[in-house]
Design a protein around this motif. Structure first.
Motif, PDB file in Angstrom:
ATOM      1  N   ALA A 234     -17.358  36.852  26.746  1.00 56.65           N
ATOM      2  CA  ALA A 234     -17.117  38.456  25.860  1.00 56.65           C
ATOM      3  C   ALA A 234     -17.801  39.288  26.493  1.00 56.65           C
ATOM      4  O   ALA A 234     -19.394  39.169  27.288  1.00 56.65           O
ATOM      5  CB  ALA A 234     -17.687  38.213  24.927  1.00 56.65           C
ATOM      6  N   ASP A 235     -17.168  41.036  26.794  1.00 54.17           N
ATOM      7  CA  ASP A 235     -17.821  41.891  26.506  1.00 54.17           C
ATOM      8  C   ASP A 235     -18.942  42.272  25.169  1.00 54.17           C
ATOM      9  O   ASP A 235     -18.682  41.382  24.088  1.00 54.17           O
ATOM     10  CB  ASP A 235     -17.127  43.151  26.702  1.00 54.17           C
ATOM     11  N   ALA A 236     -20.576  42.535  25.576  1.00 56.79           N
ATOM     12  CA  ALA A 236     -21.266  43.055  24.749  1.00 56.79           C
ATOM     13  C   ALA A 236     -21.559  44.402  25.245  1.00 56.79           C
ATOM     14  O   ALA A 236     -21.472  45.135  26.361  1.00 56.79           O
ATOM     15  CB  ALA A 236     -22.119  42.063  25.161  1.00 56.79           C
ATOM     16  N   ALA A 237     -22.619  44.640  23.891  1.00 54.26           N
ATOM     17  CA  ALA A 237     -23.121  45.944  23.988  1.00 54.26           C
ATOM     18  C   ALA A 237     -24.325  45.379  24.209  1.00 54.26           C
ATOM     19  O   ALA A 237     -24.953  45.563  22.759  1.00 54.26           O
ATOM     20  CB  ALA A 237     -22.600  47.095  22.935  1.00 54.26           C
ATOM     21  N   GLY A 238     -25.087  45.810  24.885  1.00 59.95           N
ATOM     22  CA  GLY A 238     -26.633  45.932  25.140  1.00 59.95           C
ATOM     23  C   GLY A 238     -27.169  46.552  24.558  1.00 59.95           C
ATOM     24  O   GLY A 238     -27.253  48.696  24.637  1.00 59.95           O
ATOM     25  N   HIS A 239     -27.831  46.960  23.959  1.00 63.25           N
ATOM     26  CA  HIS A 239     -29.696  47.513  22.889  1.00 63.25           C
ATOM     27  C   HIS A 239     -30.890  47.104  23.129  1.00 63.25           C
ATOM     28  O   HIS A 239     -30.999  46.430  23.603  1.00 63.25           O
ATOM     29  CB  HIS A 239     -29.388  47.872  21.818  1.00 63.25           C
ATOM     30  N   GLY A 240     -32.065  48.465  23.259  1.00 59.44           N
ATOM     31  CA  GLY A 240     -32.747  47.660  24.018  1.00 59.44           C
ATOM     32  C   GLY A 240     -34.052  48.666  24.551  1.00 59.44           C
ATOM     33  O   GLY A 240     -33.090  49.349  25.263  1.00 59.44           O
TER      34      GLY A 240
END
Length: 103
Positions: A37-43
């Motif tokens: 799946a597509d994801a949105a990376g944060h951090g």
């Protein structure tokens, strides 16, 4: 001794999506299938590669889940490390209590 099923999770920048899918498709001795799946990376550890990512405030990533035996997960991870060095690939392995298909 019975084998332990685990879920190997791989996360990397979306620009490597096709390369990773093709690579996993070639690992037929270890990978029988996977979910992505597509994801949105944060951090703090996430690299924002493009101006669009910097504006959005997250990195466009792909996440892949593979359920397999623990020993196969370790072998696959060794291969992935060698083939995807420098891609900022993130991974983790979690135990799987149950796995199957309902037809």
């Amino acid at each position: 001794m019975t084998s332990e099923s685990v879920c190997l999770t791989l996360i990397l920048p979306r620009q490597f999506r096709d390369e990773l899918f093709e690579y996993l498709g070639e690992q037929t001795d270890l990978v029988r299938g996977f979910t992505a799946a597509d994801a949105a990376g944060h951090g703090a550890g996430v690299r924002l590669q493009s101006m669009a990512e910097r504006v959005k405030g997250h990195a466009d990533q792909i996440i892949v889940w593979i359920v397999l035996d623990r020993s196969d997960a370790e072998r696959l991870l060794d291969r992935v490390r060698a083939s995807f060095t420098g891609t900022n690939l993130v991974y983790w392995i979690l135990p799987v209590a149950g796995f199957g298909t309902i037809d």
